[in-house]
Design an enzyme around this catalytic site. Structure first.
Site, PDB file in Angstrom:
ATOM      1  N   LEU A 246     -60.209 -25.342  73.507  1.00 37.98           N
ATOM      2  CA  LEU A 246     -61.182 -26.279  72.953  1.00 37.98           C
ATOM      3  C   LEU A 246     -61.206 -27.591  73.728  1.00 37.98           C
ATOM      4  CD1 LEU A 246     -60.264 -25.805  69.191  1.00 37.98           C
ATOM      5  CD2 LEU A 246     -62.343 -24.953  70.301  1.00 37.98           C
ATOM      6  N   ALA A 274     -52.980 -22.887  75.602  1.00 37.01           N
ATOM      7  CA  ALA A 274     -54.327 -22.972  76.186  1.00 37.01           C
ATOM      8  C   ALA A 274     -55.406 -22.692  75.152  1.00 37.01           C
ATOM      9  CB  ALA A 274     -54.473 -22.025  77.373  1.00 37.01           C
ATOM     10  N   LYS A 275     -55.099 -22.976  73.872  1.00 40.64           N
ATOM     11  CA  LYS A 275     -56.111 -22.890  72.825  1.00 40.64           C
ATOM     12  C   LYS A 275     -56.857 -24.219  72.683  1.00 40.64           C
ATOM     13  CE  LYS A 275     -53.400 -19.438  70.327  1.00 40.64           C
ATOM     14  NZ  LYS A 275     -52.536 -19.143  69.150  1.00 40.64           N
ATOM     15  N   ALA A 276     -56.260 -25.265  73.234  1.00 38.93           N
ATOM     16  CA  ALA A 276     -56.917 -26.560  73.397  1.00 38.93           C
ATOM     17  C   ALA A 276     -56.621 -27.033  74.812  1.00 38.93           C
ATOM     18  CB  ALA A 276     -56.413 -27.571  72.376  1.00 38.93           C
TER      19      ALA A 276
END
Length: 307
Positions: A246, A274-276
């Site tokens: 994100l 690596a989700k944000a």
């Protein structure tokens, strides 16, 4: 930079109070103000698709009209919801209601056919209406479709619902897709299973992935509004791993981080997965969504109208 003490007076607006929170910049007040600023920036950014995650009893808790307004105003581009919030939206769309808890003993409520959600009651009669009406909707959809994804099912349901306050109906009419990975874990999921016993009708959870991945890959930037934790939060975050995470997000949750749950994890933790993205704008607020988010959204609307 020093802490500015918060000032209040009898004539101040919610936006004025949020400005005081922002100027103080510390503890919960500062985090709420930061979340408000990030939300306003996400909505104003025409290159950003905003994902809205709905976990916890938000619809029975009074948030229904706010979610619908976000859809109608074009402030959200995709929704990830629990099955329960969809169910409770449709309970009201079909003529049922939610009621304030009046302090009766839970065993007494059981005898009266009333279920309790904290301070909220729902009667068996309201669910009876829901069960009858949703079965009629399933019958209509299954005339032309035998296998549908969860997102397709919710879109078709929304088109058949006549209630301007329904977020499921508003999403369908505004082409805002709703994903509900845990749909089967709800009263609606139970009705789906019962219906499938004597109808050739199948729901494909994996069928949602092509559309979801297409939306993520085609988005120049993605922001997220994470209301509550759990599955809906993870599905929103995980769907963006494929593009590096994100670009901006706010979360409001009552969950705690000590046990290692995703629901209680600060958003900064998502950077490690690596989700944000590294360098993304993030704000984690600990508190009740039904108290905090209406304030944040109201002030964000005011900020947008002034720009």
């Amino acid at each position: 930079m020093k802490v500015n003490q918060i000032n209040v007076d009898k004539n101040m607006s919610v936006s004025d109070l949020m400005s005081q929170f922002d100027e103080s910049g510390v503890l919960g007040a500062g985090r709420v103000a930061r979340a408000c600023n990030i939300l306003a920036d996400m909505i104003k950014d025409e290159d950003m698709n905003v994902f809205l995650s709905l976990g916890g009893p938000l619809i029975p808790g009074g948030m229904r009209n706010i979610v619908t307004k976000m859809i109608n105003e074009g402030h959200v581009d995709l929704i990830v919801s629990s099955g329960a919030n969809i169910t409770h939206d449709l309970v009201e769309a079909f003529g049922g209601s939610h009621y304030r808890h009046e302090g009766k003993d839970d065993e007494e409520l059981n005898e009266e056919g009333i279920g309790r959600i904290a301070d909220i009651n729902v009667g068996a009669d309201d669910f009876t209406i829901f069960e009858s009406e949703i079965t009629k909707v399933f019958e209509e959809i299954s005339k032309n479709k035998k296998i549908v994804s969860i997102q397709e099912l919710l879109h078709e349901i929304g088109l058949l619902v006549e209630d301007e306050n329904s977020f499921v109906a508003s999403a369908a009419r505004n082409n805002v897709p709703i994903f509900a990975p845990g749909l089967i874990d709800s009263m609606m999921g139970l009705q789906l299973w019962i219906f499938s016993q004597d109808h050739d009708f199948t729901i494909s959870a994996a069928g949602d992935m092509p559309l979801l991945s297409d939306i993520v890959f085609s988005s120049e930037k993605v922001g997220a509004v994470l209301l509550g934790g759990g599955l809906t939060k993870h599905y929103t975050l995980a769907s963006n791993v494929i593009t590096g995470g994100l670009d901006a997000a706010i979360q409001i949750t009552m969950d705690r981080p000590e046990a290692g749950s995703l629901g209680g994890a600060p958003l900064e933790e998502a950077k490690s997965w690596a989700k944000a993205r590294c360098g993304s704008s993030l704000a984690s607020v600990v508190g009740d969504v039904t108290v905090i988010f209406p304030l944040i959204y109201a002030v964000a609307l005011d900020k947008i109208s002034r720009d």
